[in-house]
Design a protein around this motif. Sequence first.
Motif, PDB file in Angstrom:
ATOM      1  N   GLU A 107       4.544 -49.716  40.926  1.00 55.09           N
ATOM      2  CA  GLU A 107       5.233 -50.207  39.998  1.00 55.09           C
ATOM      3  C   GLU A 107       4.994 -51.595  39.769  1.00 55.09           C
ATOM      4  O   GLU A 107       4.909 -52.421  38.778  1.00 55.09           O
ATOM      5  CB  GLU A 107       6.615 -50.131  40.417  1.00 55.09           C
ATOM      6  N   ASP A 108       4.621 -52.462  41.018  1.00 56.53           N
ATOM      7  CA  ASP A 108       4.106 -53.959  40.777  1.00 56.53           C
ATOM      8  C   ASP A 108       2.968 -54.339  40.458  1.00 56.53           C
ATOM      9  O   ASP A 108       2.540 -54.882  39.344  1.00 56.53           O
ATOM     10  CB  ASP A 108       4.269 -54.556  42.415  1.00 56.53           C
ATOM     11  N   ASP A 129      14.633 -38.966  43.541  1.00 57.49           N
ATOM     12  CA  ASP A 129      14.656 -39.905  43.116  1.00 57.49           C
ATOM     13  C   ASP A 129      13.228 -40.222  43.143  1.00 57.49           C
ATOM     14  O   ASP A 129      12.809 -41.080  42.034  1.00 57.49           O
ATOM     15  CB  ASP A 129      15.399 -40.805  44.290  1.00 57.49           C
ATOM     16  N   ASP A 130      12.468 -39.839  43.936  1.00 59.05           N
ATOM     17  CA  ASP A 130      10.890 -40.164  43.933  1.00 59.05           C
ATOM     18  C   ASP A 130      10.199 -39.616  42.608  1.00 59.05           C
ATOM     19  O   ASP A 130       9.464 -40.084  41.936  1.00 59.05           O
ATOM     20  CB  ASP A 130      10.069 -39.660  45.233  1.00 59.05           C
ATOM     21  N   ALA A 158       8.128 -40.022  37.185  1.00 53.99           N
ATOM     22  CA  ALA A 158       8.365 -39.652  35.633  1.00 53.99           C
ATOM     23  C   ALA A 158       8.339 -41.143  34.795  1.00 53.99           C
ATOM     24  O   ALA A 158       7.708 -41.349  33.735  1.00 53.99           O
ATOM     25  CB  ALA A 158       9.591 -38.752  35.269  1.00 53.99           C
ATOM     26  N   GLY A 159       9.232 -41.959  35.308  1.00 52.39           N
ATOM     27  CA  GLY A 159       9.154 -43.245  34.742  1.00 52.39           C
ATOM     28  C   GLY A 159       8.061 -44.193  34.918  1.00 52.39           C
ATOM     29  O   GLY A 159       7.645 -44.716  33.626  1.00 52.39           O
ATOM     30  N   LEU A 160       7.145 -44.114  35.771  1.00 54.45           N
ATOM     31  CA  LEU A 160       5.944 -44.784  35.472  1.00 54.45           C
ATOM     32  C   LEU A 160       4.818 -44.114  34.616  1.00 54.45           C
ATOM     33  O   LEU A 160       4.205 -44.642  33.852  1.00 54.45           O
ATOM     34  CB  LEU A 160       5.331 -44.552  36.905  1.00 54.45           C
ATOM     35  N   GLN A 161       5.096 -42.777  34.206  1.00 52.04           N
ATOM     36  CA  GLN A 161       4.122 -41.826  33.294  1.00 52.04           C
ATOM     37  C   GLN A 161       4.506 -42.208  32.165  1.00 52.04           C
ATOM     38  O   GLN A 161       4.076 -42.203  31.030  1.00 52.04           O
ATOM     39  CB  GLN A 161       4.256 -40.455  33.631  1.00 52.04           C
ATOM     40  N   SER A 162       5.954 -42.469  31.690  1.00 52.18           N
ATOM     41  CA  SER A 162       6.404 -42.709  30.328  1.00 52.18           C
ATOM     42  C   SER A 162       5.492 -43.586  29.486  1.00 52.18           C
ATOM     43  O   SER A 162       5.611 -44.870  30.086  1.00 52.18           O
ATOM     44  CB  SER A 162       7.872 -43.189  30.529  1.00 52.18           C
ATOM     45  N   GLY A 163       5.167 -43.234  28.374  1.00 54.79           N
ATOM     46  CA  GLY A 163       4.350 -44.259  27.626  1.00 54.79           C
ATOM     47  C   GLY A 163       3.023 -44.488  27.873  1.00 54.79           C
ATOM     48  O   GLY A 163       2.358 -45.498  27.259  1.00 54.79           O
ATOM     49  N   CYS A 223      -1.266 -30.147  40.788  1.00 49.65           N
ATOM     50  CA  CYS A 223      -0.224 -30.196  41.705  1.00 49.65           C
ATOM     51  C   CYS A 223       0.599 -31.286  41.299  1.00 49.65           C
ATOM     52  O   CYS A 223       1.742 -31.605  42.160  1.00 49.65           O
ATOM     53  CB  CYS A 223      -0.527 -30.227  43.196  1.00 49.65           C
ATOM     54  N   GLY A 224       0.404 -32.224  40.365  1.00 50.24           N
ATOM     55  CA  GLY A 224       0.817 -33.388  40.194  1.00 50.24           C
ATOM     56  C   GLY A 224       2.048 -33.257  38.930  1.00 50.24           C
ATOM     57  O   GLY A 224       1.712 -32.640  38.110  1.00 50.24           O
ATOM     58  N   PRO A 225       3.054 -33.851  38.924  1.00 47.83           N
ATOM     59  CA  PRO A 225       4.027 -33.589  37.784  1.00 47.83           C
ATOM     60  C   PRO A 225       3.655 -34.349  36.791  1.00 47.83           C
ATOM     61  O   PRO A 225       3.060 -35.448  36.689  1.00 47.83           O
ATOM     62  CB  PRO A 225       5.306 -34.115  38.319  1.00 47.83           C
ATOM     63  N   GLY A 226       3.628 -33.740  35.447  1.00 48.98           N
ATOM     64  CA  GLY A 226       3.237 -34.630  34.078  1.00 48.98           C
ATOM     65  C   GLY A 226       1.963 -34.822  34.162  1.00 48.98           C
ATOM     66  O   GLY A 226       1.089 -34.489  35.170  1.00 48.98           O
TER      67      GLY A 226
END
Length: 221
Positions: free
Chosen positions: A63-64, A93-94, A99-104, A119-122
């Motif tokens: 995120e940083d 939560d993880d 998902a939030g990091l992937q958005s956009g 095996c990774g989501p999205g």
Amino acid sequence: MNAHAFSFSGATLHALPSGGLFWPDESLLVVSDLHLGKCARLAEWGGAALPPYDTTETLRRLEDDLAATGATSVLCLGDSFDSVGIGAALPEDDRARIAGLQSGRDWIWIEGNHDRGPCGPGGRHCDTLVRSGLTFRHIATRDGTGEVSGHYHPKAQLFARGRAISRPCFLVDAVRLILPAYGVYAGGLRTDSATLSRLMDAPAQAILTGTRPVAIPMPRL
């Protein structure tokens, strides 16, 4: 931005203190060997009981870096998850943070030896990616050119004030670039090992991670 800028195979790249790699011209953040879920996997197999904060801290680091670079694409160079099934078993939560990091963003998972197959989501999944003259894969090859990889978790051993210290590092020569492990609990292979000394051509540099990335001649056999 706190980074060490260098030229590799015609591209200007930035080594970040965290072990991430930023490619400004492509707005691309590259990370390798996150090993998300490592503590959960060790606990499940009856191994060392480590505090289950590795995934949370690694995602915070990501995120940083995304906030600092403004990257619109993320490329994970394999071993993003510590085992094939651990991605689906991460706490809610993880998974929500991923998902939030992937958005956009354009998000690409490259297959590693720990996480073969999707095996990774999205995001998108592939074995190798070629982009603007650079080839991205998990494990370096001897005949690669303009090749960016991970897998080895390189660390440089240095001596300061009479004691040895170890720092995760990037390794770069004329044709290949190896990223350090991005996961907070990942181990490492010393640059003066026979494996890395044979793989990296002379002269090669080690770019040390830490408070401020610094390039030095690669410590080798």
